[in-house]
Every structure is written in C-alpha cells, then in structure tokens.
Write an enzyme that holds these catalytic residues in place. Structure first.
Site, PDB file in Angstrom:
ATOM      1  N   ASP A  11       0.734  -1.198   0.067  1.00 47.50           N
ATOM      2  CA  ASP A  11      -0.240  -0.070   0.045  1.00 47.50           C
ATOM      3  C   ASP A  11       1.075   1.223  -0.026  1.00 47.50           C
ATOM      4  O   ASP A  11       1.704   1.433   0.831  1.00 47.50           O
ATOM      5  CB  ASP A  11      -0.918  -0.051   1.434  1.00 47.50           C
ATOM      6  CG  ASP A  11      -1.963  -0.999   1.217  1.00 47.50           C
ATOM      7  OD1 ASP A  11      -2.073  -1.806   0.125  1.00 47.50           O
ATOM      8  OD2 ASP A  11      -2.877  -1.446   2.169  1.00 47.50           O
ATOM      9  N   ASP A 130     -14.106  -4.870  -2.931  1.00 50.46           N
ATOM     10  CA  ASP A 130     -13.881  -4.971  -1.620  1.00 50.46           C
ATOM     11  C   ASP A 130     -15.372  -5.284  -0.936  1.00 50.46           C
ATOM     12  O   ASP A 130     -16.374  -4.538  -1.417  1.00 50.46           O
ATOM     13  CB  ASP A 130     -13.561  -3.295  -1.071  1.00 50.46           C
ATOM     14  CG  ASP A 130     -12.264  -2.982  -1.349  1.00 50.46           C
ATOM     15  OD1 ASP A 130     -11.186  -4.121  -1.602  1.00 50.46           O
ATOM     16  OD2 ASP A 130     -12.004  -1.708  -1.267  1.00 50.46           O
TER      17      ASP A 130
END
Lengths: 253, 199
Positions: A11, A130
C-alpha cells in the site's frame, strides 16, 4: 503444473509503503521499490501496488514509482488506486505496469471494464472487489471499503467477468487486518462461480491460512501485506511450507 | 549488436523493453522494414487479439517481411501465435513459419481460461533453454495455444500438453512472457541475444 501464487501487496501513500488495520492507523513499512525487489528475489510470484490516496498531485509520484519498480522487478506487477479512465491505464502501462486494478470506478461505471478490456486486453485488467457481510449478505463496498453499495458480491463478480475483467482481487473487509484467516467460504463461492482467477485478500495471519484459502477457498492466488512487511511470515518459508502441504508452488532456484 | 523490437498494435512492449534494460541490452523499437532487416536480432512481442494484430501486420507488409528474415527472430505470446499456421482466435490465417495451428483451450472443469500464472516447462530443447532446469517456471497469460509438434522446444501442460516454445531454423518462439518470468525468463532472453549469428 500451474502453481498457486503468493502476492505481497504494497500500500502506497506519498511514495512510501504503509499498512494499517482495517484500512486506518497507517504505519510506515519502507521504500516500495526496495521492498518490491526484495520480494521478487525471495520468490514472490507477483506484486500489487495500491496507491491508497491517489490524488491528482500524487499521480505523478506514482508514475515515477512505477517506472522505478519496472526497472528492477522481473516478475509481473499490478498497480491500483484511483484509476478511472483509459488515460490513467495507458500512463501506468507505459510506465511499465503489467496490470492495473480498478475498484470504485468500475462500480460507478461498469462499462469502464468493457472499455479497458477492449483497449488493453483482459489480461491486464484486474477488478478489485471490497466486500463486507451486511444483514446476511455479501455486499460490495467502495472507497477503501468505507461506502456500502446495493450490489451483491457474487453478482458483481459474474458481471465484471462478463464485461472482460481478467482477474478478481477479492478483499473481505470482515477479515482484513484481523490476521484470523481469509474469508474461505466467500472466496470458494466466488472462485467456483468465476472462470477467471481469484486473488484472495484480507485476514492472512499464518501459513495455515494460505493452505485453507488454496484448498477449501479454491483461490488462485493469496495476497497479504503486513505479515510480509513486518517479516511475521517470510515468503521462502511460506512457499516451502505450502509445497510440503501438497500445494503447487513455483520454485525459484 | 543491433536488436530490434517490432513495433505494432498488439500490445504493450514496455515490459520487454524494461527486461532488455535490466540485462543491459540496447534495442530499437520500429516497424521500418530496412531497420528490421538490418538488425542482428529481432524480437516480435505481442499481447492482444490475433486477427486485429494480423490485419495490422498485413497493412504494413510486415506479414511478408517477418517470415523472410534470416537473423534470429524471437516471437513471444501472440507474437508466437502469429508465427504459426492458423489461429482459431478470430479465424485468422497467420504467417505459417511454424507448421502448427493455434487453438483455444478446451473448456474443462477445474481449469480456468485464460491460463494465467506460473507453470513449468519440460522437454527442453535448443539454445534458448540452455542452463534451464527441467520444470523451470515461467509466467503465462493466454487463452489459445499451439499443439505439441516436431518444432516444439519446450512443453507445458494445462488441460493438455501444448507448445510453450517452438523453434525452426532462425525462428524461436515462446508462449509465455519471458520478460516478466523472473531469473528464468531473463536467462531465456540472454540466451536469445547470445545466439551466434556468424555462419
């Protein structure tokens, strides 16, 4: 034999690697290029870079980062975060990314998946989902998992496959950051229904969790971040373990 | 040494260029016939759809240039498929350097199509696989494949055995993406660039 893939996820915020629990409380885990190269050397099968802020200003930083990664990494890598147009994809592929991952922008405009697949080929279009379990149903979420939609996860997985997605990156918001294991049942359901590879993400905390996701979960690849970044699990040891458990793994020497 | 990467519409050649950078090779990206003909080595990459790619090559006469080349030529992925006789993808007549057809993977439960990920090579032959162990892993992404034939120089197995590599005279081809296949892929590219062209 086609192997299962181990994918460290980096990330990125302001050109640095970060990872938090349930997407908040970010900690700094180092330089993404250096980290990516280390993972490639250790036998990672692929890398994913997710730009978790991706404002216009940070876009240029990301492109430069992708270029630096491409110079040193000799395995496939995917870049995601804030991608919403052909121009975005073109810039990332030209900088050396092998695949791009789209998420909220696909939910907002599903035809984007068709457009990108047609223009660049399905092989480089990953659609990230997600998902969170809400009132007895798996529901697609956007904006880093914060915003619920009305879309059921399984239906969405089928839809993006039909529209030309090449892979699904499935992140369970329920398990993400918990280190209590992947969402096995959901992953098996999606992977069983889809005829494209499914990368399972969210919840990896032990080597045994990877065994579960590749066997019961039917995942094609397993993705994790912090357990790799903080060396709680090292990739060579993980791949040896999985191999000993009878799971097809790529050996690299 | 002059290495040319053939420029055409089938896909993103960036990864190939970066891979050559990593091994310190210089190259020229071009679709110019004279430049291609004067190269010591020619790389013919490709990602994309076969009939569209073939149409593009025909428009520019490259469909005649490529099969007539005398220097070592390396076709990768769709580049390899276009060097075969025929592809089921888009019902496409290809350049026919390799005497084999390209067909879609048959549907079979438990086997997703495209064949995507790392798979192993067996029955290795020829200069490109020099120094590679049997069962070396390389990275594949494809829905169509060439059968195993006398020109096969490496075999991979997915649903059924298929040609992971082909070789005939000065033509070499790989179905996988050597450019992102780790150290094994790097070795294959180095082996290609090392082929001695002095007769």
């Amino acid at each position: 034999m086609l192997t299962k893939r181990i994918i460290p996820c980096l990330d990125i915020k302001d050109g640095r690697t970060v990872k938090g629990t349930n997407f908040v409380n970010l900690r700094d885990a180092g330089d993404p290029v250096e980290l990516g190269a280390i993972y490639a050397r250790q036998g990672a099968d692929e890398l994913v870079f997710l730009d978790i802020t991706a404002t216009v200003d940070e876009r240029k930083t990301l492109i430069e980062l992708v270029r630096r990664v491409a110079h040193v990494v000799n395995i496939p890598f995917t870049v995601g975060g804030g991608i919403s147009s052909k121009a975005d994809v073109s810039a990332l592929l030209n900088a050396g990314a092998d695949k791009v991952s789209i998420n909220s922008s696909a939910v907002r405009n599903p035809a984007l998946v068709d457009e990108l697949a047609q223009e660049f080929g399905s092989q480089c279009i990953v659609v990230a989902i997600d998902t969170r379990f809400v009132n007895g149903e798996h529901i697609v979420h956007t904006h880093g998992g914060r915003k619920p939609t009305e879309i059921r996860t399984l239906a969405w997985a089928k839809e993006i496959e039909n529209r030309g997605a090449g892979e699904i990156l499935l992140t369970s918001m329920d398990t993400d950051g918990t280190k209590a294991g992947f969402a096995i049942e959901l992953t098996a359901q999606i992977s069983g229904a889809a005829n494209i590879p499914v990368i399972a993400s969210g919840g990896a905390g032990s080597m045994e969790h990877f065994v579960e996701v590749f066997t019961d979960g039917k995942a094609d690849a397993g993705l994790a971040a912090s357990i790799f970044h903080f060396k709680e699990i090292e990739i060579p040891a993980l791949k040896r373990y999985l191999s000993n458990q009878g799971i097809a793994m790529r050996t690299t020497d | 040494m002059k290495t040319v990467i053939i420029k055409y519409n089938a896909g993103n050649v960036q990864s190939v260029m970066y891979a050559l950078d990593r091994i310190g090779a210089t190259y020229l990206l071009t679709d110019d016939e004279a430049e291609i003909r004067s190269a010591d080595k020619v790389i013919f990459p490709g990602v994309g759809e076969a009939s569209t790619a073939m149409a593009y090559l025909r428009e520019r006469g490259l469909d005649r240039v490529i099969p007539s080349l005398k220097q070592p030529v390396l076709g990768t992925c769709v580049g390899m498929q276009l060097l075969c006789r025929y592809s089921e993808e888009g019902d496409t007549t290809c350049m026919g350097v390799f005497d084999v057809d390209v067909r879609r993977f048959p549907a079979q439960p438990g086997f997703k199509v495209p064949h995507m990920g790392w798979n192993s090579l067996t029955d290795l032959k020829g200069p490109l696989t020099e120094g590679l162990p049997e069962n070396a892993y390389v990275y594949f992404v494809h829905s169509y494949c060439a059968d195993v034939c006398p020109e096969t120089s490496a075999v991979c197995n997915y649903v059924r055995p298929f040609s992971a590599m082909l070789q005939k005279d000065n033509f070499y081809a790989a179905q996988f993406h050597a450019e992102i296949s780790g150290n094994i892929g790097q070795r294959i590219l180095e082996n290609f660039l090392k082929i001695d062209t002095r007769n």
